[in-house]
Design an enzyme around this catalytic site. Structure first.
Site, PDB file in Angstrom:
ATOM      1  N   SER A 139       0.819  -1.176   0.077  1.00  0.00           N
ATOM      2  CA  SER A 139       0.001  -0.084  -0.147  1.00  0.00           C
ATOM      3  C   SER A 139       1.010   1.225   0.014  1.00  0.00           C
ATOM      4  O   SER A 139       2.100   1.330   0.547  1.00  0.00           O
ATOM      5  CB  SER A 139      -1.033   0.033   1.140  1.00  0.00           C
ATOM      6  OG  SER A 139      -1.528   1.407   1.439  1.00  0.00           O
ATOM      7  N   TYR A 174      -1.952  -0.865  11.003  1.00  0.00           N
ATOM      8  CA  TYR A 174      -2.017  -1.166   9.765  1.00  0.00           C
ATOM      9  C   TYR A 174      -1.104  -0.956   8.654  1.00  0.00           C
ATOM     10  O   TYR A 174      -0.370  -1.885   8.053  1.00  0.00           O
ATOM     11  CB  TYR A 174      -3.450  -0.815   9.233  1.00  0.00           C
ATOM     12  CG  TYR A 174      -3.317  -1.150   7.692  1.00  0.00           C
ATOM     13  CD1 TYR A 174      -3.977  -2.307   7.336  1.00  0.00           C
ATOM     14  CD2 TYR A 174      -3.387  -0.097   6.785  1.00  0.00           C
ATOM     15  CE1 TYR A 174      -4.004  -2.632   5.623  1.00  0.00           C
ATOM     16  CE2 TYR A 174      -3.471  -0.324   5.542  1.00  0.00           C
ATOM     17  CZ  TYR A 174      -3.805  -1.804   4.850  1.00  0.00           C
ATOM     18  OH  TYR A 174      -3.920  -2.094   3.469  1.00  0.00           O
ATOM     19  N   LYS A 186       2.167  -3.639   6.711  1.00  0.00           N
ATOM     20  CA  LYS A 186       2.532  -3.595   5.391  1.00  0.00           C
ATOM     21  C   LYS A 186       3.953  -3.481   4.986  1.00  0.00           C
ATOM     22  O   LYS A 186       4.622  -4.099   4.311  1.00  0.00           O
ATOM     23  CB  LYS A 186       1.746  -2.582   4.282  1.00  0.00           C
ATOM     24  CG  LYS A 186       0.061  -2.670   4.488  1.00  0.00           C
ATOM     25  CD  LYS A 186      -0.008  -4.147   3.368  1.00  0.00           C
ATOM     26  CE  LYS A 186      -1.672  -4.615   3.750  1.00  0.00           C
ATOM     27  NZ  LYS A 186      -1.526  -5.989   3.169  1.00  0.00           N
ATOM     28  N   ARG A 198      -6.489  12.547  -3.176  1.00  0.00           N
ATOM     29  CA  ARG A 198      -5.861  11.453  -3.174  1.00  0.00           C
ATOM     30  C   ARG A 198      -5.874  10.764  -4.814  1.00  0.00           C
ATOM     31  O   ARG A 198      -6.559  11.275  -5.606  1.00  0.00           O
ATOM     32  CB  ARG A 198      -6.850  10.312  -2.476  1.00  0.00           C
ATOM     33  CG  ARG A 198      -6.905  10.616  -1.146  1.00  0.00           C
ATOM     34  CD  ARG A 198      -5.390  10.517  -0.477  1.00  0.00           C
ATOM     35  NE  ARG A 198      -5.320  10.457   1.085  1.00  0.00           N
ATOM     36  CZ  ARG A 198      -5.188  11.687   1.546  1.00  0.00           C
ATOM     37  NH1 ARG A 198      -4.805  12.821   0.779  1.00  0.00           N
ATOM     38  NH2 ARG A 198      -5.297  11.862   2.879  1.00  0.00           N
TER      39      ARG A 198
HETATM   40  N1  LIG Z   1      -8.847  -1.493  -0.666  1.00  0.00           N
HETATM   41  C1  LIG Z   1      -7.762  -0.682  -0.195  1.00  0.00           C
HETATM   42  O1  LIG Z   1      -8.112   0.636  -0.284  1.00  0.00           O
HETATM   43  C2  LIG Z   1      -6.395  -1.229  -0.094  1.00  0.00           C
HETATM   44  C3  LIG Z   1      -5.163  -0.336  -0.268  1.00  0.00           C
HETATM   45  C4  LIG Z   1      -4.183  -0.725  -0.256  1.00  0.00           C
HETATM   46  C5  LIG Z   1      -3.797  -1.970  -0.048  1.00  0.00           C
HETATM   47  N2  LIG Z   1      -4.741  -2.885   0.291  1.00  0.00           N
HETATM   48  C6  LIG Z   1      -4.667  -4.090   0.476  1.00  0.00           C
HETATM   49  O2  LIG Z   1      -5.111  -5.190  -0.353  1.00  0.00           O
HETATM   50  C7  LIG Z   1      -5.300  -6.215   0.116  1.00  0.00           C
HETATM   51  C8  LIG Z   1      -6.858  -6.638  -0.311  1.00  0.00           C
HETATM   52  O3  LIG Z   1      -7.621  -5.584   0.355  1.00  0.00           O
HETATM   53  P1  LIG Z   1      -9.180  -5.412  -0.107  1.00  0.00           P
HETATM   54  O4  LIG Z   1      -9.727  -4.079  -0.014  1.00  0.00           O
HETATM   55  O5  LIG Z   1      -9.610  -6.695  -1.017  1.00  0.00           O
HETATM   56  O6  LIG Z   1      -9.650  -6.123   1.381  1.00  0.00           O
HETATM   57  P2  LIG Z   1     -10.834  -6.921   1.852  1.00  0.00           P
HETATM   58  O7  LIG Z   1     -11.060  -7.146   3.278  1.00  0.00           O
HETATM   59  O8  LIG Z   1     -12.022  -7.094   0.868  1.00  0.00           O
HETATM   60  O9  LIG Z   1     -10.224  -8.329   1.411  1.00  0.00           O
HETATM   61  C9  LIG Z   1      -9.340  -9.127   2.200  1.00  0.00           C
HETATM   62  C10 LIG Z   1      -9.718 -10.558   2.392  1.00  0.00           C
HETATM   63  O10 LIG Z   1      -8.875 -11.427   3.328  1.00  0.00           O
HETATM   64  C11 LIG Z   1      -9.827 -12.310   4.007  1.00  0.00           C
HETATM   65  N3  LIG Z   1      -8.749 -12.530   5.056  1.00  0.00           N
HETATM   66  C12 LIG Z   1      -8.384 -11.498   6.081  1.00  0.00           C
HETATM   67  N4  LIG Z   1      -7.445 -12.269   7.098  1.00  0.00           N
HETATM   68  C13 LIG Z   1      -7.444 -13.579   6.731  1.00  0.00           C
HETATM   69  C14 LIG Z   1      -6.674 -14.647   7.137  1.00  0.00           C
HETATM   70  N5  LIG Z   1      -5.911 -14.730   8.198  1.00  0.00           N
HETATM   71  N6  LIG Z   1      -7.041 -15.660   6.329  1.00  0.00           N
HETATM   72  C15 LIG Z   1      -7.739 -15.865   5.289  1.00  0.00           C
HETATM   73  N7  LIG Z   1      -8.178 -14.715   4.988  1.00  0.00           N
HETATM   74  C16 LIG Z   1      -8.249 -13.652   5.431  1.00  0.00           C
HETATM   75  C17 LIG Z   1     -10.915 -11.355   4.176  1.00  0.00           C
HETATM   76  O11 LIG Z   1     -12.166 -12.435   4.695  1.00  0.00           O
HETATM   77  C18 LIG Z   1     -11.173 -10.839   2.925  1.00  0.00           C
HETATM   78  O12 LIG Z   1     -12.113 -11.556   2.233  1.00  0.00           O
HETATM   79  C19 LIG Z   1      -5.243  -6.102   1.510  1.00  0.00           C
HETATM   80  O13 LIG Z   1      -4.045  -6.977   1.878  1.00  0.00           O
HETATM   81  C20 LIG Z   1      -5.083  -4.897   1.764  1.00  0.00           C
HETATM   82  O14 LIG Z   1      -4.420  -4.299   2.882  1.00  0.00           O
HETATM   83  C21 LIG Z   1      -6.189  -2.566   0.069  1.00  0.00           C
END
Ligand SMILES: NC(=O)c1ccc[n+]([C@@H]2O[C@H](COP(=O)([O-])OP(=O)(O)OC[C@H]3O[C@@H](n4cnc5c(N)ncnc54)[C@H](O)[C@@H]3O)[C@@H](O)[C@H]2O)c1
Ligand SMILES: *[C@@H]1O[C@H](CO)[C@@H](O)[C@H](O)[C@H]1NC(C)=O
Ligand SMILES: *[C@@H]1O[C@H](CO)[C@@H](O)[C@H](O)[C@H]1NC(C)=O
Length: 386
Positions: free
Chosen positions: A168, A194, A198, A276
């Site tokens: 991120s 958080y 990362k 952003r």
């Molecule tokens: N959406 C954003 O704005 C954003 C920005 C930067 C980085 N990210 C990163 O991208 C990735 C996906 O984000 P997202 O927005 O799809 O989030 P999200 O919560 O929709 O998806 C994450 C998924 O991981 C699953 N999960 C969490 N812990 C788990 C575990 N221990 N074992 C198995 N499954 C698990 C959750 O149930 C969920 O379905 C994350 O790593 C997040 O940190 C997201």
């Protein structure tokens, strides 16, 4: 005699300068094509927002997908296949193998690697609520850092050493310059647990790559993913009050929330509100496919980070206006105090991904708003249908 000698050196030249390089090139090309066509990708957190959209693009490009998720942040009844993945199957007409597995569960993970011949892993699974991470930091460290390290251990044990990691822009902390390039320092001024998870996982991966040159890792640093698949069948489905701007705006538009609170209107930006770099979720998803292909190129260094953003920033009020135009709804908002830890502006220099991944965002702010609205209208309660 001279004639013969001339001939044999000619054969020699052809062999060393034409046949051998051609052999190498073909081998590489075949491996890339094979990878594109038939290889199997394990997607952790595959039922989530970014995961489900990436699975769509993988299936469209003939990859076989094994998705795992513990359903902590996605909608599923019992231990069933999450609704998002059922919708992915509807969009693509392909099936997704799914396991309800927690990435912290070494034995369960190992079973998945034994059952399938996995080529690469795309690792999305994580908890991602910034505010919550301040309240329960240990849960975040255990899930995001502990879980990742368990996953890497099981991967190595099974000889799977290619990984794309969801990082991120938060790893950059408060920007020291704009636009942010990949050379911007990381880990300094990460203000919440958080963001630190990362950063820590990035560092763990660097150490893993140093210890074993077989590893190939791409770190993708996302800016602000928004929007939904153009079908309106999948999209972002936050539980409770949305943390992010776009889902909040769309819930106001659909009448689920009364008005938007805009935190801070005295920043040194176009209109005083925070700026952003928003990126359409389908563009972001395609970035992961490009990263998979990049790892197969000859001489790919063991790890490398790429920004995924559009390179252009929009203010909160610009987003409100764009959404309002696309949806034909008025978005009520009020300007309130700045929120602690927020920064004025943050946007990417996305030129490295363009040069090295052959990736660039193609969907504009209008498409982002239109697709968010389409998803919101068709699914006012998200994935929950009853
Ligand atoms: N959406 C954003 O704005 C954003 C920005 C930067 C980085 N990210 C990163 O991208 C990735 C996906 O984000 P997202 O927005 O799809 O989030 P999200 O919560 O929709 O998806 C994450 C998924 O991981 C699953 N999960 C969490 N812990 C788990 C575990 N221990 N074992 C198995 N499954 C698990 C959750 O149930 C969920 O379905 C994350 O790593 C997040 O940190 C997201
Ligand atoms: C995927 O496979 C189908 C059927 O074999 C083929 O028609 C299509 O071109 C393939 N797509 C890609 C992106 O390779
Ligand atoms: C770059 O991507 C485009 C479309 O995404 C594709 O048409 C083109 O062939 C790619 N170029 C290279 C060098 O792979």
């Amino acid at each position: 005699m001279i004639h013969l000698l001339y001939k044999s050196s000619y054969v020699f030249v052809v062999f060393y300068y034409v046949i051998i390089p051609l052999g190498y090139l073909t081998k590489w090309w075949v491996s890339v094509e094979k990878m594109k066509g038939n290889s199997t990708i394990l997607v952790t957190g595959g039922a989530g927002y970014v995961g489900s959209h990436t699975v769509v693009e993988l299936l469209k490009n003939n990859y076989t997908v094994i998705a795992i998720d513990n359903n902590v942040n996605c909608y599923a009844t019992g231990k069933d296949k999450p609704e998002s993945l059922k919708r992915v199957e509807k969009i693509t007409g392909e099936s997704v193998t799914y396991y309800n597995v927690d990435i912290r569960d070494k034995e369960a993970l190992d079973k998945v690697f034994k059952l399938h011949k996995i080529d690469s892993v795309i690792h999305f699974a994580a908890l991602k609520a910034v505010g919550e991470s301040v309240q329960i930091p240990l849960t975040y460290y255990q899930n995001n850092v502990g879980g990742s390290s368990t996953l890497f251990e099981v991967m190595a044990k099974n000889g799977v050493k290619k990984l794309v990691f969801s990082s991120s822009a938060t790893v950059y902390g408060t920007p020291q310059f704009l636009p942010i390039t990949e050379k911007h320092p990381t880990g300094q001024g990460c203000t919440n647990p958080y963001g630190k998870t990362k950063y820590f996982v990035e560092e763990i991966l660097k150490d893993v790559c140093t210890s074993d040159s077989d590893w190939k890792v791409v770190l993708l640093r996302y800016f602000n993913p928004v929007g939904a698949h153009e079908s309106g069948l999948i999209g972002e489905d936050p539980s409770g009050i949305p943390n992010n701007l776009m889902p909040y705006i769309s819930q106001v538009a659909v009448g689920r929330r009364e008005k938007l609170q805009v935190f801070g209107s005295d920043y040194p930006t176009v209109d005083g509100t925070g700026v952003r770099d928003y990126i359409h979720i389908s563009d972001l998803a395609i970035g992961h496919l490009k990263a998979l292909e990049r790892m197969l190129q000859p001489h790919y260094t063991s790890w490398k980070a790429y920004n995924l953003g559009t390179g252009r920033g929009y203010s909160v009020l610009e987003m409100v206006k764009a959404f309002s135009e696309v949806s034909g709804r008025q978005i009520k908002y009020e300007l309130v105090e700045r929120r602690e830890g927020d920064i004025a502006a943050c946007y990417a220099d996305a030129s490295l991904a363009r040069a090295e991944l052959n990736w660039t965002a193609t969907r504009d702010i209008k498409a982002m708003c239109r697709d968010t609205w389409n998803w919101q209208k068709k699914n006012p309660k998200g994935f929950q249908t009853s």
